[in-house]
Design a protein around this motif. Structure first.
Motif, PDB file in Angstrom:
ATOM      1  N   UNK A 210       0.831  -1.206   0.000  1.00 43.85           N
ATOM      2  CA  UNK A 210       0.000   0.000   0.000  1.00 43.85           C
ATOM      3  C   UNK A 210       0.870   1.263   0.000  1.00 43.85           C
ATOM      4  N   UNK A 211       2.106   1.142   0.488  1.00 48.47           N
ATOM      5  CA  UNK A 211       3.031   2.248   0.361  1.00 48.47           C
ATOM      6  C   UNK A 211       3.314   2.568  -1.102  1.00 48.47           C
ATOM      7  N   UNK A 212       3.482   1.526  -1.915  1.00 48.27           N
ATOM      8  CA  UNK A 212       3.687   1.737  -3.356  1.00 48.27           C
ATOM      9  C   UNK A 212       2.446   2.377  -3.969  1.00 48.27           C
ATOM     10  N   UNK A 213       1.259   1.908  -3.561  1.00 51.39           N
ATOM     11  CA  UNK A 213       0.022   2.507  -4.073  1.00 51.39           C
ATOM     12  C   UNK A 213      -0.057   3.983  -3.725  1.00 51.39           C
ATOM     13  N   UNK A 231       4.433   3.245 -11.361  1.00 46.54           N
ATOM     14  CA  UNK A 231       4.390   2.650 -10.024  1.00 46.54           C
ATOM     15  C   UNK A 231       3.209   1.703  -9.866  1.00 46.54           C
ATOM     16  N   UNK A 232       2.071   2.047 -10.479  1.00 47.10           N
ATOM     17  CA  UNK A 232       0.931   1.140 -10.374  1.00 47.10           C
ATOM     18  C   UNK A 232       1.208  -0.162 -11.133  1.00 47.10           C
ATOM     19  N   UNK A 233       1.893  -0.084 -12.262  1.00 47.64           N
ATOM     20  CA  UNK A 233       2.276  -1.302 -12.986  1.00 47.64           C
ATOM     21  C   UNK A 233       3.208  -2.162 -12.131  1.00 47.64           C
ATOM     22  N   UNK A 234       4.127  -1.519 -11.423  1.00 47.94           N
ATOM     23  CA  UNK A 234       5.003  -2.248 -10.503  1.00 47.94           C
ATOM     24  C   UNK A 234       4.179  -2.934  -9.423  1.00 47.94           C
ATOM     25  N   UNK A 235       3.209  -2.209  -8.871  1.00 41.32           N
ATOM     26  CA  UNK A 235       2.368  -2.756  -7.807  1.00 41.32           C
ATOM     27  C   UNK A 235       1.586  -3.975  -8.285  1.00 41.32           C
ATOM     28  N   UNK A 236       1.049  -3.919  -9.502  1.00 40.25           N
ATOM     29  CA  UNK A 236       0.307  -5.063 -10.038  1.00 40.25           C
ATOM     30  C   UNK A 236       1.167  -6.311 -10.098  1.00 40.25           C
ATOM     31  N   UNK A 237       2.452  -6.140 -10.289  1.00 43.25           N
ATOM     32  CA  UNK A 237       3.350  -7.285 -10.377  1.00 43.25           C
ATOM     33  C   UNK A 237       3.893  -7.719  -9.025  1.00 43.25           C
ATOM     34  N   UNK A 238       3.478  -7.019  -7.974  1.00 44.96           N
ATOM     35  CA  UNK A 238       3.716  -7.485  -6.614  1.00 44.96           C
ATOM     36  C   UNK A 238       2.523  -8.290  -6.094  1.00 44.96           C
ATOM     37  N   UNK A 239       1.318  -7.792  -6.372  1.00 50.97           N
ATOM     38  CA  UNK A 239       0.124  -8.497  -5.899  1.00 50.97           C
ATOM     39  C   UNK A 239      -1.027  -8.185  -6.837  1.00 50.97           C
ATOM     40  N   UNK A 240      -1.609  -9.207  -7.411  1.00 48.13           N
ATOM     41  CA  UNK A 240      -2.601  -9.023  -8.470  1.00 48.13           C
ATOM     42  C   UNK A 240      -3.964  -8.599  -7.956  1.00 48.13           C
ATOM     43  N   UNK A 241      -4.172  -8.544  -6.644  1.00 42.33           N
ATOM     44  CA  UNK A 241      -5.453  -8.080  -6.123  1.00 42.33           C
ATOM     45  C   UNK A 241      -5.686  -6.613  -6.486  1.00 42.33           C
ATOM     46  N   UNK A 244      -8.194  -4.849  -9.108  1.00 41.76           N
ATOM     47  CA  UNK A 244      -9.494  -4.260  -8.808  1.00 41.76           C
ATOM     48  C   UNK A 244      -9.484  -2.747  -9.047  1.00 41.76           C
ATOM     49  N   UNK A 245      -8.318  -2.124  -8.877  1.00 41.00           N
ATOM     50  CA  UNK A 245      -8.205  -0.670  -9.022  1.00 41.00           C
ATOM     51  C   UNK A 245      -7.809  -0.249 -10.432  1.00 41.00           C
ATOM     52  N   UNK A 246      -7.478  -1.209 -11.278  1.00 43.83           N
ATOM     53  CA  UNK A 246      -6.936  -0.902 -12.602  1.00 43.83           C
ATOM     54  C   UNK A 246      -7.868  -0.078 -13.488  1.00 43.83           C
ATOM     55  N   UNK A 247      -9.197  -0.314 -13.491  1.00 45.10           N
ATOM     56  CA  UNK A 247     -10.049   0.510 -14.358  1.00 45.10           C
ATOM     57  C   UNK A 247      -9.904   2.008 -14.110  1.00 45.10           C
ATOM     58  N   UNK A 248      -9.802   2.404 -12.849  1.00 47.47           N
ATOM     59  CA  UNK A 248      -9.661   3.841 -12.541  1.00 47.47           C
ATOM     60  C   UNK A 248      -8.346   4.377 -13.082  1.00 47.47           C
ATOM     61  N   UNK A 249      -7.282   3.628 -12.930  1.00 51.13           N
ATOM     62  CA  UNK A 249      -5.993   4.068 -13.459  1.00 51.13           C
ATOM     63  C   UNK A 249      -6.025   4.145 -14.986  1.00 51.13           C
ATOM     64  N   UNK A 250      -6.630   3.161 -15.623  1.00 51.91           N
ATOM     65  CA  UNK A 250      -6.669   3.134 -17.090  1.00 51.91           C
ATOM     66  C   UNK A 250      -7.393   4.359 -17.631  1.00 51.91           C
ATOM     67  N   UNK A 251      -8.589   4.629 -17.108  1.00 55.93           N
ATOM     68  CA  UNK A 251      -9.379   5.764 -17.594  1.00 55.93           C
ATOM     69  C   UNK A 251      -8.697   7.089 -17.255  1.00 55.93           C
ATOM     70  N   UNK A 277       4.845   0.801 -18.988  1.00 57.24           N
ATOM     71  CA  UNK A 277       4.078  -0.339 -18.479  1.00 57.24           C
ATOM     72  C   UNK A 277       4.601  -1.651 -19.065  1.00 57.24           C
ATOM     73  N   UNK A 278       4.883  -1.668 -20.354  1.00 60.50           N
ATOM     74  CA  UNK A 278       5.381  -2.886 -21.012  1.00 60.50           C
ATOM     75  C   UNK A 278       6.720  -3.306 -20.422  1.00 60.50           C
TER      76      UNK A 278
END
Length: 567
Positions: A210-213, A231-241, A244-251, A277-278
Motif C-alpha cells: 500500500x506504500x507503493x500505491x 508505479x501502479x504497474x510495478x504494484x500489479x506485479x507485486x500483488x494481483x489483487x 481491482x483498481x486498474x479501471x480507474x488508473x486506465x481511464x 508499463x510494457x
C-alpha cells in the motif's frame, strides 16, 4: 472547496528544503566579508544537508510516532501468527533453494507460490539475509519452522518494508494546503489498525504494497502521471489483487495524460506510458515467458475453484445474501414458507464458509459470471464520471469506488481486501462532512470486520484498545474540522440511524465475547446437538452481517455522492 482541499500543493518557496523559511538579505554585502559569508553559508549548507539526511527530515512529533509505533510492533513479535507466516517462510525457501524455473511448480508444501513475480523476487532478496540469520529458515523441507530466529526475522522485515508506506504519507504532508489536517490523515494511515492486525500480528506485507500505491497516488496529485502509471504497474506485479483498481488508473491516465482536452491522442505521451508499463511487465513476466511457463504462472495467480465466500464471510453484499439464504432455510425446515423449493445440495454447502462451489439452499445460486457482470457494470458507471472529470479528487474517489465495488460484489473476496477501500478513502476523509461520514462508517465497520482474524484471547484487548484509540485520535479532530448539522428531516433521521448503528458495535463485541462462554456452559449440561454446532458459528455470522450492513450503506453513500456532485 473540495477540489482545493484535496489537491494540497502549494508553490515551492525559494528554499530547497521543505518548510524552510526565506531570509531577507541586505541590499549589499561588503566586499571584504563576501568570501567569508559564502564560506560560512557553504559550511552551514553542508552541515545542514548532512543533518537533514541523518534526521530524514522528520519533525519531533513524526519521530515520536515512528519510535512509539516501532516499539509496539516489536512487543507484538510473540503474538499470534496465522498460516500466512508459514506461507511466506516457505516462499523464502522456494526462491532461495530452487531455480527460477521451478518456483511456480513446487508443491513441497501446500502453501505454493501464488503471487506475481515481483513478489517472488522480493522474497528471493529477503532469503539472502534469512540464510545468514538461520539457514533452517530457507530449508525447503523444514515445514512449519517456528524458531525464534524466523519469528524475529520475518516480523522485522514487515516493520522495515513498511517504511515505504511511512515515506509516502510523509510526502503527502510536505506541500499540503492544510499540513495540520494532512498530518492527521497521514498518521492515521501509518498507524492504521488494519495494518497492525493484518501485517504485524496475523502476518502479511500490506503496508509495503500500500506504500507503493500511495506513492503512485502522490505522483498523480503532483501531476507526474507517467510516474504514477509506472508505479501502479510495478504494484500489479507485486500483488494481483490491485487489478481491482486498474479501471480507474486506465481511464484516468488515458483521458488526462494521453489525450488532449479536445480528445486528440497525444502519441508521444501514449507511447511513453505504454513503454513504461510494457517494460515493467517484461521485467516481471519475461523470464517465465521465455521458459514457456506463463500458463502455469497464470494458473497459480487465478484459481477458479473457490467458492463465493471465504471461510469467514467478508462483510459484503454476498454475506447478506448468504445470511438471508440461511434464514429462509430455517423457516422452510420448520414447515413455514412451504412454497419455496429447497436445493438439498445447498443445505450443507460452502455458504457455510468452506472452499469449493457455493450453492444456496433457497435463493438462486450465484455464479462467478454474475459477480463479474455486476462488478463491471457498476465500475463502468463510475468510469464514465471519471472520464468527464479527471481532477485529482475525482480520480481518488473513482479509485476508492473501484475497490469498493470489487469488495462488495467480487467472487471469493477476502476480508482483508477491505484495505483496498479504507486506504484511498482516508485521503478523502477531510473533504467535507459527507465524505467524513462515509469514512467513519466504512472505517469502523471495516476495521471491526478484521477482528475475527485474531481469535486468540491474548490479542483481544490489543485489537480493541488500539482500534478505539485510533478512532479517538483520528475521527475527533477531523469531525471538528468538517462537521455540519444535517439539513432537513430526512438527513437528521439518517444521521440518527447511523449513530445508532455505530453505537451497536460495543454491544456486538460484548455478545461475541460472552456467547462462547455461555454456550460452552449450556452445552456441558446437555448432549451436543446439531443445533449447538450450528450456533457455534453465530458470532462470526453476526459480525459479518452487522459489518456488511454498514459497509453496504457506506458504499451506497459514496456512490451517490460521487455521481451527483459536480466537483
Amino acid at each position: 472547496m473540495s477540489q482545493r482541499r484535496l489537491s494540497p500543493v502549494l508553490p515551492r518557496a525559494s528554499s530547497d528544503l521543505p518548510g524552510e523559511k526565506a531570509h531577507t538579505l541586505p541590499d549589499a554585502i561588503p566586499e571584504e566579508s563576501a568570501k567569508e559569508t559564502q564560506d560560512t553559508n557553504a559550511d552551514s549548507k553542508a552541515k545542514g544537508g548532512l543533518l537533514s539526511r541523518l534526521r530524514l527530515d522528520l519533525t519531533k512529533s513524526e519521530w515520536d510516532i515512528l519510535v512509539a509505533s516501532t516499539c509496539l510492533k516489536l512487543l507484538l513479535f510473540p503474538a499470534y501468527r496465522s498460516t500466512d507466516f508459514e506461507v511466506h517462510r516457505n516462499w523464502l525457501a522456494i526462491t532461495h533453494t530452487l531455480p527460477i524455473s521451478k518456483w511456480y511448480y513446487d508443491t513441497t508444501s501446500e502453501w505454493t507460490l501464488d503471487y506475481p513475480p515481483f513478489f517472488a523476487y522480493f522474497e528471493r532478496l529477503l532469503s539472502i539475509p534469512a540464510y545468514f540469520v538461520d539457514p533452517k529458515i530457507v530449508d525447503l523441507n523444514n515445514l512449519n519452522y517456528g524458531a525464534w530466529s524466523v519469528i524475529a526475522f520475518q516480523r522485522t522485515t514487515v516493520i522495515l518494508t513498511e517504511l515505504v508506506l511511512g515515506a509516502a504519507v510523509l510526502k503527502f504532508v510536505r506541500g499540503a494546503e492544510n499540513p495540520a489536517m494532512q498530518r492527521i490523515i497521514s498518521a492515521s494511515l501509518f498507524l492504521h489498525p488494519g495494518f497492525l492486525i493484518v501485517d504485524h500480528i496475523h502476518f502479511q506485507y500490506n503496508g509495503f504494497m500500500f506504500g507503493i500505491l500511495l506513492w503512485s497516488i502522490l505522483m498523480a496529485r503532483n501531476d507526474r502521471k507517467l510516474a504514477s502509471g509506472f508505479l501502479f504497474a510495478v504494484l500489479l506485479n507485486f500483488k494481483h489483487i490491485y487489478l481491482y483498481l486498474a479501471p480507474a488508473y486506465f481511464v484516468y491516465l488515458l483521458r488526462s495524460y494521453c489525450l488532449s482536452p479536445t480528445g486528440t491522442l497525444l502519441p508521444g505521451r501514449f507511447l511513453s506510458l505504454a513503454n513504461a508499463v510494457i517494460l515493467v511487465f517484461l521485467a516481471s513476466l519475461g523470464p517465465f515467458l521465455l521458459m514457456g511457463q506463463l500458463p502455469q504462472l497464470l494458473g497459480r495467480l487465478f484459481p477458479f475453484t473457490r467458492g463465493l465466500n471465504h471461510a469467514y464471510w467478508a462483510p459484503n453484499v454476498w454475506a447478506l445474501v448468504t445470511a438471508l439464504d440461511r434464514v429462509l432455510l430455517k423457516f422452510v425446515s420448520r414447515g413455514q414458507l412451504s412454497r419455496l423449493d429447497v436445493n438439498m445440495s445447498g443445505v450443507a454447502s460452502t455458504s457455510r464458509g468452506l472452499v469449493g462451489d457455493t450453492v444456496f439452499a433457497v435463493l438462486p445460486t450465484v455464479k462467478p459470471i454474475h459477480t463479474f457482470a455486476i462488478t463491471v457494470a457498476l465500475q463502468t458507471i463510475y468510469m464514465g464520471k471519471l472520464w468527464m472529470n479527471t481532477s485529482y479528487k475525482s480520480f481518488v474517489t473513482a479509485l476508492t469506488l473501484c475497490g469498493f465495488t470489487s469488495y462488495m460484489f467480487g467472487w471469493h473476496v477476502h476480508e482483508k481486501a477491505i484495505l483496498l477501500v479504507l486506504v484511498p478513502l482516508s485521503l478523502l476523509a477531510a473533504e467535507n462532512n459527507e465524505y467524513f461520514r462515509v469514512f467513519t462508517l466504512a472505517s469502523i465497520a471495516g476495521i471491526y470486520s478484521l477482528f475475527p482474524l485474531l481469535f486468540t484471547p491474548a490479542e483481544t484487548l490489543v485489537k480493541i484498545i488500539y482500534s478505539v484509540l485510533w478512532a479517538i485520535f483520528v475521527l475527533r479532530p477531523i469531525h471538528r474540522q468538517v462537521y455540519q448539522f444535517p439539513q432537513g428531516l430526512v438527513a437528521v433521521g439518517i444521521d440518527v440511524l447511523e449513530r445508532l448503528y455505530l453505537a451497536g458495535f460495543p454491544l456486538l463485541q460484548v455478545f461475541v465475547t460472552l456467547f462462547p462462554l455461555v454456550s460452552k456452559r449450556l452445552s456441558s449440561r446437555a448432549a451436543t446437538s446439531e443445533e449447538d454446532t450450528t450456533l457455534e458459528f453465530l458470532p462470526l455470522m453476526l459480525t459479518s452481517v452487522y459489518c456488511a450492513m454498514g459497509l453496504v450503506w457506506a458504499f451506497v453513500r459514496l456512490s451517490v455522492l460521487y455521481l451527483t456532485r459536480k466537483d
